[in-house]
Design an enzyme around this catalytic site. Structure first.
Site, PDB file in Angstrom:
ATOM      1  CG  HIS A 143      -1.704   1.500   1.435  1.00  0.00           C
ATOM      2  ND1 HIS A 143      -2.283   1.575   2.436  1.00  0.00           N
ATOM      3  CD2 HIS A 143      -2.048   2.347   0.583  1.00  0.00           C
ATOM      4  CE1 HIS A 143      -3.100   2.801   2.477  1.00  0.00           C
ATOM      5  NE2 HIS A 143      -2.745   3.274   0.979  1.00  0.00           N
ATOM      6  CD  GLU A 158       0.597   5.437  -1.265  1.00  0.00           C
ATOM      7  OE1 GLU A 158       1.614   5.706  -0.598  1.00  0.00           O
ATOM      8  OE2 GLU A 158      -0.528   5.238  -0.573  1.00  0.00           O
ATOM      9  CG  HIS A 161       3.357   8.798   0.846  1.00  0.00           C
ATOM     10  ND1 HIS A 161       3.181   9.414   2.136  1.00  0.00           N
ATOM     11  CD2 HIS A 161       2.200   8.317   0.520  1.00  0.00           C
ATOM     12  CE1 HIS A 161       1.885   9.263   2.698  1.00  0.00           C
ATOM     13  NE2 HIS A 161       1.221   8.561   1.488  1.00  0.00           N
TER      14      HIS A 161
END
Length: 282
Positions: A89, A135, A139
């Protein structure tokens, strides 16, 4: 600096796929670019990382048919017939070790939409172009080493770590026995480097800024791992500073609570506790 979008890596798949084999001509979802408001940007330094894994059947069971039909966001993972198990994830910068909660996020603001052809190389790791885009934007742009903020470098580091892991082919509950499974099957893991989020049902692994396995910071641990009845042998520190371990046979076992930020620990056995220098509770 102009960046393409990254991806997040999937974990173990029940069927073994080679890179690129998970793409499907029916996976045509195109609305996968995120629009990041300025208020969501939190450009702070990170001192450690977490890899977080989810169990595909659990995730897919919550979705309706319209959410898994061809062309939908979750078609590839949940409706294509490809049998994914644990998938990666996230590969998340976490901020300061001693100041949990101030997480870096979307450090360079909104990013351009990544080319689907690039994402297709990683769909066996994370079977969702939407999640890959998300993502990276939230991130991947926050890596402590700026050279790793480039999409391919970010992907490579994630894949490098992912490929060192042995993951189960079934969903594991959030208990001490499951932690022990990960420790037994991943000898590179340090004690305390495995944690479970009871809210999201995700297994998480902690790494320092050299991407070496590290003990997860006590103040950042999900609530009930290694606590209470999930802890076979409880390592408690007395008010005088002596370290005692309590097995389930001890009369006070149920009353003992583990406080990791004080240095207290959960052990898999009395032998392990003694080897670590702890004394049997009187």
């Amino acid at each position: 600096m102009k960046r393409l979008l990254p991806l997040f890596f999937c974990s173990i798949v029940l069927d073994v796929f080679a890179a690129g084999e998970c793409a499907s001509p029916l996976d045509t979802y195109g609305n996968y670019d995120n629009q990041i408001p300025r208020k969501q940007i939190n450009d702070v330094k990170s001192e450690y990382y977490v890899l977080s894994y989810t169990w595909t059947p659990r995730y897919c069971a919550k979705l309706g048919k319209d959410q898994t039909k061809p062309g939908s966001k979750d078609y590839l993972q949940c409706g294509s017939g490809k049998q994914f198990g644990y998938v990666l994830h996230g590969f998340w910068p976490q901020g300061r070790i001693k100041a949990s909660g101030n997480y870096p996020r979307a450090c360079e603001g909104d990013q351009q939409k990544i080319d689907r052809k690039l994402l297709e190389n990683y769909l066996c790791m994370t079977p969702s172009v939407w999640l890959l885009q998300h993502e990276y934007e939230y991130h991947g742009t926050c890596m402590h080493d700026e050279t790793l903020e480039e999409p391919r470098a970010y992907f490579d580091k994630a894949l490098e770590l992912h490929n060192t892991l042995k993951l189960p082919d079934r969903e594991l509950p959030g208990d001490t026995a499951s932690i022990q499974w990960f420790m037994d099957n991943n000898p590179q893991f340090k004690q305390g480097s495995v944690q479970y989020s009871t809210n999201s049902k995700e297994w998480q692994f902690c790494y320092d800024n050299t991407f070496t396995s590290m003990t997860c910071p006590a103040n950042a641990r999900p609530a009930n791992i290694g606590q209470a009845d999930d802890c076979p042998v409880k390592g408690n520190i007395s008010s005088s500073g002596k370290k005692y371990y309590f097995t389930s046979a001890h009369a006070n076992y149920a009353a003992v609570r583990i406080s990791r930020d004080k240095g207290e620990k959960c052990f898999s056995s009395a032998e392990t506790a003694r080897a670590a220098g702890w004394l049997e509770a009187p």
